[in-house]
Write a protein that holds these residues in place. Structure first.
Motif, mmCIF file in Angstrom:
data_model
loop_
_atom_site.group_PDB
_atom_site.id
_atom_site.type_symbol
_atom_site.label_atom_id
_atom_site.label_comp_id
_atom_site.label_asym_id
_atom_site.label_seq_id
_atom_site.Cartn_x
_atom_site.Cartn_y
_atom_site.Cartn_z
ATOM 1 N N ILE A 1 48.717 23.058 22.251
ATOM 2 C CA ILE A 1 49.431 24.218 22.754
ATOM 3 C C ILE A 1 48.620 24.857 23.827
ATOM 4 C CG2 ILE A 1 50.729 25.979 22.335
ATOM 5 C CD1 ILE A 1 51.196 25.120 19.520
ATOM 6 N N ALA A 2 49.163 25.072 25.105
ATOM 7 C CA ALA A 2 48.469 25.983 26.198
ATOM 8 C C ALA A 2 48.793 27.315 25.854
ATOM 9 C CB ALA A 2 48.958 25.322 27.472
ATOM 10 N N ILE A 3 47.802 28.131 26.128
ATOM 11 C CA ILE A 3 48.004 29.655 26.001
ATOM 12 C C ILE A 3 47.426 30.346 27.224
ATOM 13 C CG2 ILE A 3 47.254 31.534 24.643
ATOM 14 C CD1 ILE A 3 46.039 29.309 22.610
ATOM 15 N N TYR A 4 48.162 31.145 27.729
ATOM 16 C CA TYR A 4 47.807 31.614 29.074
ATOM 17 C C TYR A 4 48.297 33.369 29.059
ATOM 18 C CZ TYR A 4 47.996 27.096 30.967
ATOM 19 O OH TYR A 4 47.883 25.733 31.067
ATOM 20 N N GLY A 5 47.407 34.083 29.603
ATOM 21 C CA GLY A 5 47.344 35.430 29.862
ATOM 22 C C GLY A 5 47.732 35.784 31.373
ATOM 23 N N CYS A 6 47.981 36.945 31.784
ATOM 24 C CA CYS A 6 48.443 37.077 33.117
ATOM 25 C C CYS A 6 47.800 38.522 33.677
ATOM 26 C CB CYS A 6 50.166 37.169 33.329
ATOM 27 S SG CYS A 6 50.688 37.399 34.536
ATOM 28 N N PRO A 7 47.607 38.482 35.032
ATOM 29 C CA PRO A 7 47.010 39.709 35.469
ATOM 30 C C PRO A 7 48.357 40.918 35.346
ATOM 31 C CG PRO A 7 46.633 37.964 37.158
ATOM 32 C CD PRO A 7 47.619 37.325 35.957
ATOM 33 N N ALA A 8 47.864 42.057 35.307
ATOM 34 C CA ALA A 8 49.010 43.179 35.190
ATOM 35 C C ALA A 8 49.287 43.356 36.621
ATOM 36 C CB ALA A 8 48.603 44.372 34.564
ATOM 37 N N GLU B 1 37.810 46.964 38.829
ATOM 38 C CA GLU B 1 38.390 47.641 40.004
ATOM 39 C C GLU B 1 38.223 46.660 41.240
ATOM 40 O OE1 GLU B 1 36.494 51.415 40.949
ATOM 41 O OE2 GLU B 1 37.075 52.380 38.941
ATOM 42 N N ALA B 2 37.570 45.685 40.852
ATOM 43 C CA ALA B 2 37.513 44.494 41.808
ATOM 44 C C ALA B 2 38.511 43.584 42.005
ATOM 45 C CB ALA B 2 36.228 43.798 41.713
ATOM 46 N N SER B 3 39.323 43.506 40.959
ATOM 47 C CA SER B 3 40.456 42.534 40.706
ATOM 48 C C SER B 3 41.744 43.033 41.260
ATOM 49 C CB SER B 3 40.795 41.835 39.290
ATOM 50 O OG SER B 3 39.567 41.228 39.025
ATOM 51 N N ARG B 4 42.933 42.281 41.901
ATOM 52 C CA ARG B 4 44.032 42.687 42.134
ATOM 53 C C ARG B 4 45.129 42.494 41.278
ATOM 54 N NH1 ARG B 4 44.314 39.348 47.293
ATOM 55 N NH2 ARG B 4 43.205 38.087 46.034
ATOM 56 N N PRO B 5 46.408 43.348 41.461
ATOM 57 C CA PRO B 5 47.264 42.845 40.774
ATOM 58 C C PRO B 5 47.849 41.545 41.088
ATOM 59 C CG PRO B 5 47.827 44.965 41.880
ATOM 60 C CD PRO B 5 46.637 44.271 42.340
ATOM 61 N N GLY B 6 48.718 40.865 39.886
ATOM 62 C CA GLY B 6 49.111 39.377 40.225
ATOM 63 C C GLY B 6 50.231 38.790 39.442
ATOM 64 N N CYS B 7 50.406 37.765 39.445
ATOM 65 C CA CYS B 7 51.524 37.423 38.582
ATOM 66 C C CYS B 7 51.336 35.752 38.254
ATOM 67 C CB CYS B 7 52.814 37.181 39.343
ATOM 68 S SG CYS B 7 52.947 36.153 40.803
ATOM 69 N N ARG B 8 51.867 35.008 37.174
ATOM 70 C CA ARG B 8 51.607 33.879 36.933
ATOM 71 C C ARG B 8 52.942 32.994 37.282
ATOM 72 N NH1 ARG B 8 48.343 30.660 34.523
ATOM 73 N NH2 ARG B 8 47.106 32.200 33.653
ATOM 74 N N VAL B 9 52.675 31.854 37.900
ATOM 75 C CA VAL B 9 53.691 30.707 38.262
ATOM 76 C C VAL B 9 53.672 29.730 37.374
ATOM 77 C CG1 VAL B 9 54.618 29.485 40.008
ATOM 78 C CG2 VAL B 9 53.153 31.620 40.750
ATOM 79 N N VAL B 10 54.680 29.231 36.785
ATOM 80 C CA VAL B 10 54.740 28.284 35.943
ATOM 81 C C VAL B 10 55.944 27.371 36.289
ATOM 82 C CG1 VAL B 10 55.146 27.581 33.424
ATOM 83 C CG2 VAL B 10 54.355 29.952 33.741
ATOM 84 N N ASP B 11 55.569 26.147 36.807
ATOM 85 C CA ASP B 11 56.516 25.196 37.458
ATOM 86 C C ASP B 11 56.912 24.076 36.145
ATOM 87 O OD1 ASP B 11 57.001 26.215 39.669
ATOM 88 O OD2 ASP B 11 55.453 24.868 40.825
ATOM 89 N N LEU B 12 57.811 23.946 35.845
ATOM 90 C CA LEU B 12 58.422 22.929 34.831
ATOM 91 C C LEU B 12 59.229 21.881 35.371
ATOM 92 C CD1 LEU B 12 59.572 25.338 32.164
ATOM 93 C CD2 LEU B 12 57.606 24.502 32.148
ATOM 94 N N GLU B 13 58.670 20.523 35.325
ATOM 95 C CA GLU B 13 59.439 19.508 35.954
ATOM 96 C C GLU B 13 59.515 18.294 34.879
ATOM 97 O OE1 GLU B 13 60.771 18.996 38.810
ATOM 98 O OE2 GLU B 13 60.027 20.884 39.742
ATOM 99 N N GLY B 14 60.770 18.151 34.304
ATOM 100 C CA GLY B 14 60.716 17.242 33.225
ATOM 101 C C GLY B 14 59.828 17.806 32.039
ATOM 102 N N GLU B 15 59.119 16.971 31.447
ATOM 103 C CA GLU B 15 58.117 17.658 30.432
ATOM 104 C C GLU B 15 56.827 18.044 30.816
ATOM 105 O OE1 GLU B 15 57.895 15.154 26.893
ATOM 106 O OE2 GLU B 15 60.343 15.190 26.583
ATOM 107 N N MET C 1 54.268 20.808 32.882
ATOM 108 C CA MET C 1 54.089 22.115 33.101
ATOM 109 C C MET C 1 52.844 22.253 33.974
ATOM 110 S SD MET C 1 52.293 25.080 32.680
ATOM 111 C CE MET C 1 51.291 24.606 31.132
ATOM 112 N N THR C 2 53.024 22.961 35.259
ATOM 113 C CA THR C 2 51.704 23.383 35.752
ATOM 114 C C THR C 2 51.865 24.686 36.288
ATOM 115 O OG1 THR C 2 52.892 22.850 38.093
ATOM 116 C CG2 THR C 2 51.476 21.085 37.065
#
Length: 244
Positions: A196-203, A219-233, A235-236
C-alpha cells in the motif's frame, strides 16, 4: 482521472492574517492557481482548513475551492470544527472515482492534536471495503505511519497499528493520502494483499522541517499540492510547488 490533494491551509476569517512564514490565504490562492492549470477532475482537501476555527474562515475556503471548477471534497483536521465545515460545504465519507473509489476517514479527536480512528470507525471501514472490491484510495488527516520526526510522530494517528490490521484483509486498498505533516512523504506498507502506497503532502500554509526532532518551520520550502493520476488500476503521483 486526476485527483489533486491540498492540505493544511490554516486560514483565518481575515484573508490578510499572517502565519509564521507568510499569509495563508495568499499562499492558498497561489496553490489553487496552479491546481486550476493542472485541470483536476477532483480536488481533495485533507484537513486543517482553518486556524481560527471561525465560520468565516470556512466560507472563505469554500469560495476559494469552488473556484477550481471541479467537484471538491474535504475532511476535518485537528484544527477544524466539522459543524462549521458542514455549513459551508458537505462532509462526505465516500467519492466515486469511476474505476477507483475514495474513502474519507475522520481521524480528528475533539480537543486534541493527535488523531485516532477508533474501533467503531475501523469496523465500519471494514464493512465498506467488503461491499466493493474496486481499487481504493483512503484519505485522512493524521499520518498513519511514523515520519521520523519525534514531535510529529507523537501527534500522528495513535491507533495506526489497528488501522493497518484492519486493512490487512483488503487487497483493493492501494493508496493512503494524509495531511497534518506539512511536508511531502512517500512510503510503502507491506500488507498481506500487497503493498500500500502512503503519501504526505506539502501544506498550502507553512512547511515543517522534515526529520526534525522538535517543531521547526522549513523556511526554504514552498507551498504545494499533490497530483494523483488514476488510469485503470495504475496510479502515478507527484508534488507541485508554487512561489506565492
Amino acid at each position: 482521472m486526476r485527483l489533486i490533494q491540498v492540505t493544511d491551509c490554516h486560514l483565518h476569517a481575515d484573508p490578510e492574517a499572517r502565519s509564521r512564514a507568510g499569509v495563508p490565504f495568499r499562499q492558498l490562492e497561489a496553490v489553487l492557481e496552479r491546481v486550476r492549470a493542472l485541470r483536476p477532475d477532483v480536488l481533495l482537501v485533507t484537513g486543517d482548513v482553518s486556524q481560527d476555527e471561525t465560520p468565516a474562515s470556512y466560507e472563505l475556503a469554500a469560495r476559494a475551492f469552488a473556484g477550481v471548477d471541479c467537484p471538491w471534497f474535504w475532511l476535518a483536521g485537528n484544527h477544524d470544527r466539522p459543524q462549521y465545515m458542514a455549513e459551508a460545504h458537505a462532509l462526505l465519507d465516500e467519492v466515486d472515482l469511476g474505476d477507483w473509489r475514495l474513502l474519507l476517514l475522520d481521524s480528528r479527536v475533539s480537543g486534541q492534536v493527535h488523531g485516532e480512528l477508533g474501533q467503531t470507525q475501523l469496523q465500519e471501514l471494514a464493512l465498506r471495503l467488503e461491499m466493493d472490491d474496486r481499487p481504493t484510495l483512503l484519505a485522512l488527516h493524521h499520518p498513519p505511519v511514523e515520519l521520523g520526526s519525534a514531535w510529529m510522530d507523537a501527534i500522528g494517528l495513535l491507533d495506526r497499528e489497528a488501522f493497518w490490521q484492519t486493512l490487512a484483509a483488503y487487497a483493493q486498498v492501494r493508496v493512503v493520502l494524509f495531511g497534518h505533516a506539512h511536508q511531502p512523504f512517500a512510503a510503502r506498507h507491506a500488507g498481506t494483499g500487497g503493498e500500500i502506497a502512503i503519501y504526505g503532502c506539502p501544506a498550502t500554509a507553512d512547511q515543517f522541517l522534515p526529520s526534525s526532532p522538535t517543531f521547526a518551520v522549513d523556511e526554504a520550502s514552498r507551498p504545494g499540492c499533490r497530483v494523483v493520476d488514476l488510469e485503470g488500476e495504475v496510479m502515478t503521483t507527484w508534488i507541485e510547488r508554487v512561489t506565492p
